[in-house]
Design an enzyme around this catalytic site. Structure first.
Site, mmCIF file in Angstrom:
data_model
loop_
_atom_site.group_PDB
_atom_site.id
_atom_site.type_symbol
_atom_site.label_atom_id
_atom_site.label_comp_id
_atom_site.label_asym_id
_atom_site.label_seq_id
_atom_site.Cartn_x
_atom_site.Cartn_y
_atom_site.Cartn_z
ATOM 1 N N CYS A 1 -5.678 9.599 -6.949
ATOM 2 C CA CYS A 1 -6.040 10.435 -8.093
ATOM 3 C C CYS A 1 -6.664 11.753 -7.630
ATOM 4 O O CYS A 1 -5.953 12.620 -7.131
ATOM 5 C CB CYS A 1 -6.964 9.666 -9.041
ATOM 6 N N HIS B 1 -3.534 5.212 -10.035
ATOM 7 C CA HIS B 1 -4.511 4.308 -9.419
ATOM 8 C C HIS B 1 -3.836 2.980 -9.060
ATOM 9 O O HIS B 1 -3.875 2.022 -9.843
ATOM 10 C CB HIS B 1 -5.674 4.046 -10.381
ATOM 11 N N GLU C 1 -4.773 0.721 -7.129
ATOM 12 C CA GLU C 1 -5.741 -0.357 -6.909
ATOM 13 C C GLU C 1 -5.851 -1.299 -8.102
ATOM 14 O O GLU C 1 -6.197 -2.477 -7.947
ATOM 15 C CB GLU C 1 -7.122 0.210 -6.555
#
EC number: 6.3.4.2
Length: 549
Positions: free
Chosen positions: A381, A507, A509
């Site tokens: 990001c 993102h 993750e």
């Protein structure tokens, strides 16, 4: 009929209710029961999207674009089930909904009160989750600690809930602390007794006690808890501290938690299949060669601000077979100091997301260091946006290049506001949020890792790469390896001349799982391990390593 398990916490905050709820979800799912988990947060913010990371920690984003509590990340990772905005409720969102109904005249001129209007709205939100996904069991975690004034409407609502849906369909589980007092040389149950007394005064009798402790409960403690808290001995569950949160489901399984829950809810006892989870924990604890990853962030004073990043790295390390050591670096420390003093010796660098100008120059310095020293790098990001700024200044020779977020007057805004954000004035819930498709370049590192042409990832941003500079960047060796299907938004950038240098606007993750690590993180950790091995052998990596997925 869906069953409901309510999880409350006592004695202290941050006692681990979220992990217990997520672990129970894993145990039920291992028995082939479908599960959904709901978080009721007592703060008056509508959602955590505008809260400081130092106060709240990470904001976890769901597929449908909800900005939620970090516990939803635990729920997803433990149950491997995607949550939605229905799984996150705050006091603020409840009051907002009730006040909107009052303004519309839905209450027909009645006096709006906590009981019944607020409590009814809370119960409706719980039932909405059951209706939407029709799970066998809904687990509801009530944030905060019993006794907090903010939690009272939620506790009253769940008290009423049992009567309305049937006692046989509701279970109350209380997570509490049994502290060890070194000077006395014994464990103390009195705090738990008082916590249960507080619950009972509200009208809630716990069916199960989950006792957090740093050592096994010695003989007699469970009997004492049973006697004073009016809970059967077999419903007093020990939850001793573990080296990893991923061991907690196995601890609770040995204690018989899931079997007791099924018994109390009159559900069929099924044989669990925890073999995959057991193997995961065994791999986690097995001795392995180390990799040292630097996380260069703005909020490292509270590492929970990067919780999903940490967990995604751990998932990758388990899969790759290496011991993960994290080096936390405050990006502000790199602004006026030699990066070598902070980054020397690391085998990988991660620059995660964030907002605002503070510490950005330090992030850019870390990116330059990783690029010039051929250290595996992953940007997320804001990390990608800082990569763009660093490349523009160092390689494209646009020395005043910047993001319009940091310098609205810059003559070279290589990062600019998304067009649809131009007229947005309200901050909360207005970013580009949730799951969006991304098309990958076939001959790219991104494609090599994903092995798919179109991927879907979660986003949380207002700014994007400025396409006015796209050709200039491409001419200087910069590769756009992922973009929106219409080609307008740059989603992934990479440097092919670097052993491993990739950054994403999204993102990744948020979609990593302990048993299915995210391919970007797996590739990154594998590259870090290769870099560590090469450095140990006195070699300097000069080309992209072959990466298996």
């Amino acid at each position: 009929m869906t069953k409901f398990v309510f999880v409350t916490g006592g004695v202290v905050s941050s006692i681990g209710k979220g992990i217990v709820a997520a672990s129970l979800g894993r145990l039920l799912k291992s028995r082939n029961y479908s599960v959904s988990i709901l978080k009721l947060d007592p703060y008056i913010n509508v959602d955590p999207g505008t809260m400081s990371p130092f106060q709240h920690g990470e904001v976890f984003v769901t597929d449908d674009g909800a900005e939620t509590d970090l516990d939803l990340g635990h729920y997803e990772r433990f149950t491997d089930t995607a949550m939605s905005r229905l799984n996150s409720v705050t006091t603020g969102s409840i009051y907002q909904a009730v006040l909107n109904k009052e303004r519309r005249g839905d209450y027909m001129g009645g006096t709006v009160q906590v009981i019944p209007h607020i409590t009814n709205e809370i119960k409706d939100r719980i039932l909405r989750v059951a209706k939407d996904t029709n799970p066998d069991v809904v687990i509801i975690e009530i944030g905060g600690t019993v006794g907090d004034i903010e939690s009272l409407p939620f506790l009253e609502a769940i008290r009423q809930f049992r009567t309305e849906v049937g006692r046989q369909n509701v279970l109350y589980m209380h997570v509490t602390l049994i502290p060890w007092i070194p000077s006395a040389g014994e464990m103390k149950t009195k705090p738990t007794q008082h916590s249960v007394k507080e619950l009972r005064s509200i009208g809630i009798q716990p069916d199960i006690l989950v006792c957090r402790c740093d050592r096994p409960l010695y003989p007699g403690i469970k009997d004492k808890m049973s006697q004073f808290c009016d809970v059967p001995v077999k419903s007093v569950i020990t939850c001793q501290d573990a080296r990893s949160i991923y061991e907690v489901p196995l601890i609770l399984e040995r204690e018989g938690l899931a079997a007791q829950v099924l018994s109390l809810l009159n559900l069929e006892q099924r044989t669990p299949d925890l073999s995959e989870w057991q193997s995961l924990v065994e791999q986690l604890y097995r001795p392995k060669p180390p990799v040292e990853i630097a996380i260069v962030g703005k909020y490292v004073r509270l590492t929970d601000a990067y919780l999903s990043v940490m967990e995604a790295l751990r998932h990758a390390a388990i899969a790759v077979g290496c011991e993960l050591n994290l080096r936390w670096i405050n990006s502000e420390d790199l602004e006026n100091n030699n990066p070598e003093a902070y980054l020397g010796g690391v085998t990988g660098v991660v620059v995660p997301g964030g907002f605002g100008i503070r510490g950005v120059d330090g992030k850019i310095a870390a990116i330059r260091y990783a690029r010039e020293h051929q250290i595996p790098f992953l940007g997320l990001c804001l990390g990608m946006q800082c990569c763009v700024i660093e490349w523009a200044r160092s390689i494209a020779k646009l020395t005043d290049a910047n993001s319009a977020e940091f310098d609205p007057q810059t003559s070279n805004p290589v990062i600019n506001l998304l067009p649809e954000q131009q007229d947005v004035e309200v901050l909360g819930g207005t970013m580009r949020l949730g799951l969006y498709p991304c098309r990958l370049l076939s001959n790219s590192l991104a494609y090599q890792l994903y092995q798919e042409t179109v991927i879907y990832e979660r986003h949380r941003h207002r700014y994007e790469f400025n396409n006015a500079y796209r050709n200039l960047f491409l001419d200087t060796g910069f590769v756009v390896s992922g973009s929106s299907p219409d080609g307008r938004l740059v989603e992934i950038i990479e440097l092919p001349e670097h052993p491993f240098f990739i950054a994403t606007q999204f993102h990744p993750e948020f979609r990593s799982r302990p048993n299915v690590p995210h391919p970007l993180f797996k590739g990154f950790v594998q590259a870090a391990r290769t870099h560590s091995s090469d450095r140990s052998n006195g070699h300097t990596p000069s080309e992209t390593p072959s990466l298996s997925v």
